[in-house]
Design an enzyme around this catalytic site. Structure first.
Site, mmCIF file in Angstrom:
data_model
loop_
_atom_site.group_PDB
_atom_site.id
_atom_site.type_symbol
_atom_site.label_atom_id
_atom_site.label_comp_id
_atom_site.label_asym_id
_atom_site.label_seq_id
_atom_site.Cartn_x
_atom_site.Cartn_y
_atom_site.Cartn_z
ATOM 1 N N ASP A 96 0.895 1.852 -2.793
ATOM 2 C CA ASP A 96 -0.405 1.291 -3.149
ATOM 3 C C ASP A 96 -0.157 -0.024 -3.905
ATOM 4 O O ASP A 96 0.978 -0.394 -4.192
ATOM 5 C CB ASP A 96 -1.242 2.297 -3.967
ATOM 6 C CG ASP A 96 -2.736 1.954 -3.892
ATOM 7 O OD1 ASP A 96 -3.081 0.867 -3.371
ATOM 8 O OD2 ASP A 96 -3.572 2.755 -4.347
HETATM 9 C C1 BGC Z 1 -6.411 0.939 -3.794
HETATM 10 C C2 BGC Z 1 -6.170 1.315 -2.353
HETATM 11 C C3 BGC Z 1 -6.421 0.139 -1.462
HETATM 12 C C4 BGC Z 1 -5.549 -1.000 -1.905
HETATM 13 C C5 BGC Z 1 -5.664 -2.240 -1.041
HETATM 14 C C6 BGC Z 1 -5.714 -0.339 -4.192
HETATM 15 O O1 BGC Z 1 -6.137 -0.783 -5.436
HETATM 16 O O2 BGC Z 1 -5.997 2.008 -4.618
HETATM 17 O O3 BGC Z 1 -7.000 2.388 -1.995
HETATM 18 O O4 BGC Z 1 -6.173 0.484 -0.129
HETATM 19 O O5 BGC Z 1 -5.910 -1.347 -3.243
HETATM 20 O O6 BGC Z 1 -6.858 -2.887 -1.181
#
Ligand code: BGC
Length: 727
Positions: free
Chosen positions: A265
């Site tokens: 993530d």
């Molecule tokens: C979130 C994810 C997301 C990623 C990309 C993160 O802050 O936890 O769910 O896919 O950002 O935008």
């Protein structure tokens, strides 16, 4: 390309190029100019200029023209001409926005989820997206956590079925189909269980709960073919997921046989340092790569330190090469080496974005996700009588899409929807001002003018559209208080005190604490955030053109103090029962019931369904449970018949009941149907050390309209009755 050609390509890449191939940045961080806002802490990242042409993937860039231009510029710069992979958060629709996932869960309709995701895939693929970070398979039991809006709810079976359907919808005919996108299931694992519901907080679960409750939906998504996995921010058994060999190697690769790429993530590799398991970015990179994180999202530790980590023996060349090969293989499976622009096509965008057919589907599916929680003979609305009042901060608001709406901002307001159904003259709208989000230091509407309720003197019924601001839901939006804001509660109370029948329509991304306003409301409609067609779908429900059929995917607590409160809790040694009600030493609260205000599976209809005749049937091939459901009303409607099973005695403590199957049944006025569920060995199995297994014994089979209201039969089931393991 053949696998041999991919391996040859890999052998021509330098260590830095390999590290860059494993890095995902936004166009801004790649130095390409960005229109999409960053979702996490903006790390002010910049790919070193000499490696810009070697980056592997792009985060959240969409639009056929932008994506094509970026790909073209990249291919000119990259000495190996390896196309970029475009990944984005297409969570509940793209240009056509569907209800938030928690609401989709309430439809109990995997078919609806599949259809919505198919449309999202078609629309986003036309804008150049290759991979979506969806579904979020995180099971949720704590409405304080803002991201419950992105989940399909509190139940492992419902979650698994909805995730399976989403993956099928996104991936359509397969990776090569330019109208499909690859599904990246997230956040592996158990991100939905942060202590206290506080965002990014510790997760600490027993192995049994992890495996029985939290893991099944990720596994189901992979079984449905999801092509990628994203790690989560949290720890599991004291190890951050992005460094967890238990999760990424033992469970994901060895037990489940997953072969696709794993992505971290947002900055989760860098956060190994804040977690305190790595001293610096170099250690973080080595730990993440060795544990099994192939792609690093929004941090540059692979690029900055893998050469040294290899020299020091902290990572092996083999793990680096395997990671790169997994990324190259996915690009190849998508056909990007031959067709780097894939589905990106401005004409297709014009044709399909927000097309009438897509909007129609969004309206229909939103209608299946709106839950009727209370109705004292006030709905459906009768347009023939006096005027219908309309107020509340969501009455005319177009901010009804919910978070993660792929850059869209507006849907059809409730007022616009009602005007399309009732004549404008039959409505009496009165503004009570806007709801300022907590995120902006607000949290409430302006003070109500004196005598506000008296403005509705020409109405018997007033629709009050209240709730929480969409920016106060989603990532980084945990809350410790779940009541409606004080002035919104007052609004409902004043309208009721003025003798109005109040129809409260609740817009929220989580179950709110509705007990304080329940007595003031003659009807309660849980709208969630319904998406592009919000107002129209609500008008369908309120007018009775659509008969409500949604059922809660998550329990609504009486009060925050009960949380976590969910239906499939374990049995305790001292349960509260009619025999011991009111006595001291039982598992209960002194000041509140132990059960939620509205339980999992609950939802009303304009029809009246009656259950009878639960019976267990044995035939040559096994065991089934049957029940008769009758629609005693004059309105055709859809009932969700729910099968629960409780294991009476086992070698480990079992939940009081668990949902094992469900069926949406459409019943004409006066019609009755017999619904039969086959009972399988899998339904009766649970996790003990070493795997899932069945233990002969007594089981209670329950069928009913929700988790609390069921008919039940208890039966002894042994191997002979349930049959052997199915292949
Ligand atoms: C979130 C994810 C997301 C990623 C990309 C993160 O802050 O936890 O769910 O896919 O950002 O935008």
């Amino acid at each position: 390309m053949t696998q041999k050609q991919l391996t040859e390509l890999l052998s021509t890449m330098t260590i830095e190029e390999k590290a860059a191939q494993l890095t995902q940045l936004t166009p801004a961080s790649l130095g390409a100019g960005c229109v999409t806002p960053l979702t996490g802490p903006d790390c002010g990242l910049r790919m070193p200029p000499e490696l810009c042409g070697a980056a592997g993937s792009v985060l959240n860039c969409s639009g056929a023209r932008e994506a094509t231009a970026l790909q073209k510029a990249h291919l000119e710069k990259d000495p190996h001409h390896i196309p970029l992979l475009f990944m984005a958060d297409i969570v509940h629709g793209f240009r056509t926005v569907f209800p938030i996932p928690l609401a989709m869960g309430c439809s109990f309709s995997p078919a609806a989820a599949e259809e919505a995701c198919r449309i999202a895939a078609e629309e986003s693929a036309a804008s150049g997206v290759h991979v979506t970070f969806s579904p979020m398979a995180d099971l949720v039991r704590d409405p304080r956590w803002g991201r419950v809006m992105e989940a399909y709810g509190e139940d492992p079976l419902l979650n698994s079925r909805m995730c399976t359907a989403s993956v099928k919808g996104y991936q359509g005919e397969g990776f090569k189909d330019p109208r499909s996108v690859v599904s990246c299931v997230k956040h592996f694992a158990a991100y939905g269980a942060p202590e206290g519901g506080r965002e990014y907080n510790t997760v600490d679960l027993s192995e049994g709960v992890l495996r029985e409750t939290y893991l099944p939906a990720y596994r189901a998504s992979l079984a449905a073919g999801a092509g990628m996995v994203m790690t989560s921010f949290n720890t599991v058994d004291r190890v951050p997921a992005s460094a967890s060999r238990l999760l990424l190697q033992r469970i994901l690769r060895e037990e489940w046989g997953f072969t696709g790429p794993v992505i971290s993530d947002y900055n989760a590799v860098g956060e190994l340092v804040s977690h305190g398991v790595a001293a610096d970015g170099g250690q973080a990179a080595a730990q993440a790569l060795s544990a099994g994180v192939d792609v690093e999202m929004m941090s540059l530790h692979y690029v900055n330190s893998l050469r040294q980590a290899l020299a020091e023996g902290a990572v092996t060349e083999q793990s680096l090469d395997e990671a790169v090969l997994r990324v190259l293989t996915l690009k190849n499976e998508l056909g990007l080496f031959e067709a780097p622009f894939r589905g990106a096509d401005p004409e297709a965008e014009t044709r399909c974005h927000l097309s009438p057919a897509h909007r129609q589907a969004a309206r229909r599916i939103a209608g299946q996700s709106i839950v009727l929680l209370k109705n004292e003979h006030v709905l459906p609305l009768d347009a023939g009588g006096r005027k219908i009042g309309l107020t509340g901060p969501f009455a005319a608001s177009r901010q009804v899409l919910g978070g993660w709406s792929a850059g869209n901002t507006e849907g059809v307001s409730l007022y616009e929807g009602l005007c399309g159904r009732f004549s404008e003259g039959s409505l009496h709208p009165e503004s009570c001002g806007e709801l300022v989000p907590l995120q902006e230091g607000g949290g409430d509407i302006p003070p109500l003018p004196a005598g506000f309720a008296a403005r509705f003197s020409d109405c018997d019924v007033v629709i009050a559209a209240v709730g929480e601001h969409q920016s106060d839901t989603g990532e980084g939006a945990s809350k410790a208080f779940l009541r409606l804001s004080p002035r919104q509660e007052l609004l409902l109370q004043e309208l009721a005190a003025a003798g109005k029948k109040v129809v409260a329509v609740i817009f929220s991304g989580r179950p709110l604490e509705l007990a304080p306003v329940l007595p003031s409301c003659s009807a309660l409609v849980q709208a969630w955030f319904p998406g592009t067609e919000a107002g129209n779908a609500l008008a369908d429900i309120l007018s009775g053109d659509v008969n409500p059929s949604a059922r809660l995917s998550m329990s609504f607590p009486y009060t925050v103090g009960q949380i976590p409160v969910y239906y499939n809790h374990f049995r305790t040694g001292r349960p509260e029962m009619p025999e011991n009600a009111g006595t001291r030493y039982v598992s209960r609260y002194l000041d509140c019931p132990a059960e939620p205000l509205f339980c999992f599976g609950f939802g009303l209809s304009y029809s009246e369904f009656v259950y009878s005749g639960l019976r267990l049937l044995r035939d040559g091939s096994g065991l089934s449970a049957a029940v008769t459901v009758a629609n005693l009303s004059a309105a055709e409607g859809t009932e969700t018949v729910q099968l629960y099973i409780g294991d009476v005695t086992a070698s480990a403590v079992r939940p009081v009941k668990e949902l094992k199957d469900f069926r949406r049944v459409r019943l004409a006025a006066g019609e009755s149907q017999t619904v039969i569920f086959r009972l399988t060995r899998e339904m009766l199995s649970f996790y003990r050390e070493g795997g899932f297994g069945f233990e002969a014994g007594r089981f209670t089979v329950m069928i009913g309209r929700n988790a609390q209201d069921t008919l039940s039969e208890t039966i002894f089931i042994d191997e002979a009755l349930i049959g052997k393991e199915q292949p």
